[in-house]
Design an enzyme around this catalytic site. Structure first.
Site, short mmCIF file in Angstrom:
data_model
loop_
_atom_site.label_atom_id
_atom_site.label_comp_id
_atom_site.label_asym_id
_atom_site.label_seq_id
_atom_site.Cartn_x
_atom_site.Cartn_y
_atom_site.Cartn_z
N SER A 182 0.80 -1.23 0.00
CA SER A 182 0.00 0.00 0.00
C SER A 182 0.83 1.28 0.00
O SER A 182 0.39 2.29 -0.53
CB SER A 182 -0.96 0.00 1.19
OG SER A 182 -0.28 -0.25 2.39
N HIS A 210 -5.10 -3.28 -2.91
CA HIS A 210 -4.77 -2.31 -3.95
C HIS A 210 -4.56 -2.96 -5.32
O HIS A 210 -4.17 -2.29 -6.27
CB HIS A 210 -3.50 -1.53 -3.57
CG HIS A 210 -3.69 -0.68 -2.36
ND1 HIS A 210 -4.24 0.60 -2.42
CD2 HIS A 210 -3.44 -0.91 -1.06
CE1 HIS A 210 -4.30 1.09 -1.21
NE2 HIS A 210 -3.82 0.20 -0.36
N LYS A 242 -11.54 0.81 -2.45
CA LYS A 242 -10.44 1.39 -3.22
C LYS A 242 -10.83 1.41 -4.70
O LYS A 242 -11.68 2.21 -5.07
CB LYS A 242 -9.15 0.66 -2.88
CG LYS A 242 -8.72 1.10 -1.46
CD LYS A 242 -7.75 0.23 -0.75
CE LYS A 242 -7.49 0.82 0.64
NZ LYS A 242 -6.91 -0.11 1.57
C1 LIG Z 1 -6.83 -0.25 2.96
C2 LIG Z 1 -6.22 -1.56 3.29
C3 LIG Z 1 -6.83 -2.45 4.19
C4 LIG Z 1 -8.04 -2.06 4.98
O1 LIG Z 1 -9.18 -2.05 4.19
P1 LIG Z 1 -10.42 -1.13 4.64
O2 LIG Z 1 -11.57 -1.67 3.88
O3 LIG Z 1 -10.06 0.26 4.30
O4 LIG Z 1 -10.57 -1.34 6.12
C5 LIG Z 1 -6.26 -3.67 4.39
N1 LIG Z 1 -5.12 -4.03 3.75
C6 LIG Z 1 -4.49 -3.20 2.90
C7 LIG Z 1 -3.25 -3.65 2.22
C8 LIG Z 1 -5.03 -1.94 2.65
O5 LIG Z 1 -4.39 -1.10 1.83
#
Ligand SMILES: *Cc1c(COP(=O)(O)O)cnc(C)c1O
Length: 406
Positions: A182, A210, A242
């Protein structure tokens, strides 16, 4: 011994944050319109969101949300196992499983909760979770909640993962990695990790928050791009907030594993189901993400343009072929100075500092979206170069000031 006082505790923590330039501030977005956002009455070009495909405001996605909300209401009403599970949830789970070529999917309130669920439901005191050092914070916290042993290996180092697993030959082993990292934007060596997991009889879990929507053919994510199937990666995480532009998450993979999670994972059982309208919105988004290849083509074009322009002005970018394009700044103060210069010029880029990234690796985390144009990227890179030069000059002045007063 005296009882510790909460006010003293938080005041000390606040003073430490200030001294280390780690204070975080929250900005209010007044209005969002594609890649543009209004903040404090000014319009900024947004380069720090995760809406990679530009689906969060797509008329079909918003339309599906509105229609479903008009029929079914705004809330989730109850947990899935009581009376919160809706036919729209079923439809979305089926669509996600079909897209990723897996037997089953199971929806969760968020990616953070899904990660807590996986580790808590599968691992106990005698088990081990082996993780990449740069994994998302929720995976680290999940290991703590599970009470298992947590062993980390150097970033993207499959041999390091093998060594850690070899050192823990007993109990259940889960090998967990982000698919796309991320804060760095690079992709895990999944083929090698799958081999390690097979040799060590570990369960490979890929958090592709992502990757799905963005990476690989039809946006099926980094697991599919590595040509791995459910046999090799029995469980992967898809987040809906995302590239899919909504909110929530799903675990996708082996049906028996997902049944076990639905029966025993506390972060699944004791929480309210996603609003069905949100499931309808994501269902529309998945259809667009699967079918409209031009969004990924546009992203690839913007990534290539960013590389070319950034290299021309010598930005310290990290190697990444995904829409996450980090530019290293060095210390926290420099990262903040650069983000400030960018904002004054009309660009919103997040300065990411420790503890989100390792000490000394503060960076601008640039994220590209299919909503950006080539000229937007050109202007951004030029401005980052200017911000870097300015921060450099500021640092020299500060140094001279220190010398003069010494
Ligand atoms: C954003 C993210 C999460 C958390 O997901 P949410 O739905 O925002 O709680 C978990 N793992 C990674 C790698 C992320 O980038």
């Amino acid at each position: 011994m005296a009882r510790a006082q909460w006010r003293e505790r938080i005041e000390a923590a606040a003073a430490e944050r200030v001294a280390a330039a780690r204070v975080r501030s929250r900005r209010s977005v007044g209005h969002r319109d594609g890649a543009r956002v209004e903040v404090d009455g000014r319009s900024l070009l947004n380069f720090c969101g995760n809406d990679y495909l530009g689906l969060s405001q797509h008329y079909a996605v918003v339309g599906a949300l509105q229609d479903a909300a008009a029929r079914e209401g705004a809330g989730g009403v109850a947990s899935h196992l009581v009376c919160g599970h809706h036919a729209l949830h079923d439809a979305l789970e089926k669509e996600l499983a079909d897209w990723l070529g897996a037997p089953r999917a199971l929806l969760f309130g968020s990616g953070f909760l899904a990660n807590l669920a996986v580790l808590q439901a599968l691992l106990g005191d005698d088990d081990v979770c082996v993780q990449d050092r740069l994994n998302h914070a929720s995976l680290v916290d999940a290991a703590r909640l599970a009470g298992c042993k947590l062993r980390r290996y150097p970033h993207a180092d499959a041999e390091g993962a093998l060594r850690q697993l070899r050192a823990q030959p007993e109990g259940l082993a889960l090998l967990a990695t982000d698919g796309v990292f991320s804060m760095d934007g690079d992709i895990a060596p999944l083929k090698e990790l799958a081999l390690v997991a097979r040799v060590q009889k570990a369960l490979l879990y890929v958090d592709d928050a992502h990757g799905v929507g963005v990476v690989g053919a039809d946006g099926r994510g980094s697991v599919a791009a590595a040509k791995l199937s459910t046999a090799e990666v029995p469980l992967q995480l898809v987040t809906l907030g995302k590239a899919l532009g909504g909110y929530g998450a799903a675990l996708v993979g082996d049906a028996d594993l997902l049944d076990h999670l639905a029966q025993s994972a506390r972060p699944y059982i004791y929480t309210t189901a996603l609003p069905p309208a949100q499931a309808a919105a994501t269902l529309a988004a998945v259809k667009l993400a699967r079918g409209e290849h031009w969004r990924r083509d546009r992203l690839a074009e913007l990534v290539a343009r960013f590389h070319e322009r950034a290299d021309r002005v010598g930005l310290a970018r990290l190697p990444s072929d995904t829409p996450i394009q980090p530019v290293l700044c060095g210390d926290n103060a420099r990262a903040l100075s650069m983000a400030g210069t960018l904002e004054r010029a009309g660009y919103w880029v997040a300065a990411i500092r420790p503890p989100t990234v390792p000490e000394g690796r503060a960076r601008l985390r640039v994220t590209l979206s299919a909503l950006h144009g080539v000229a937007d990227v050109d202007g951004l890179v030029e401005t980052i170069a200017r911000a870097r030069d300015r921060a450099e000059a500021e640092a020299r002045v500060a140094e001279m000031g220190l010398l003069a007063s010494a």
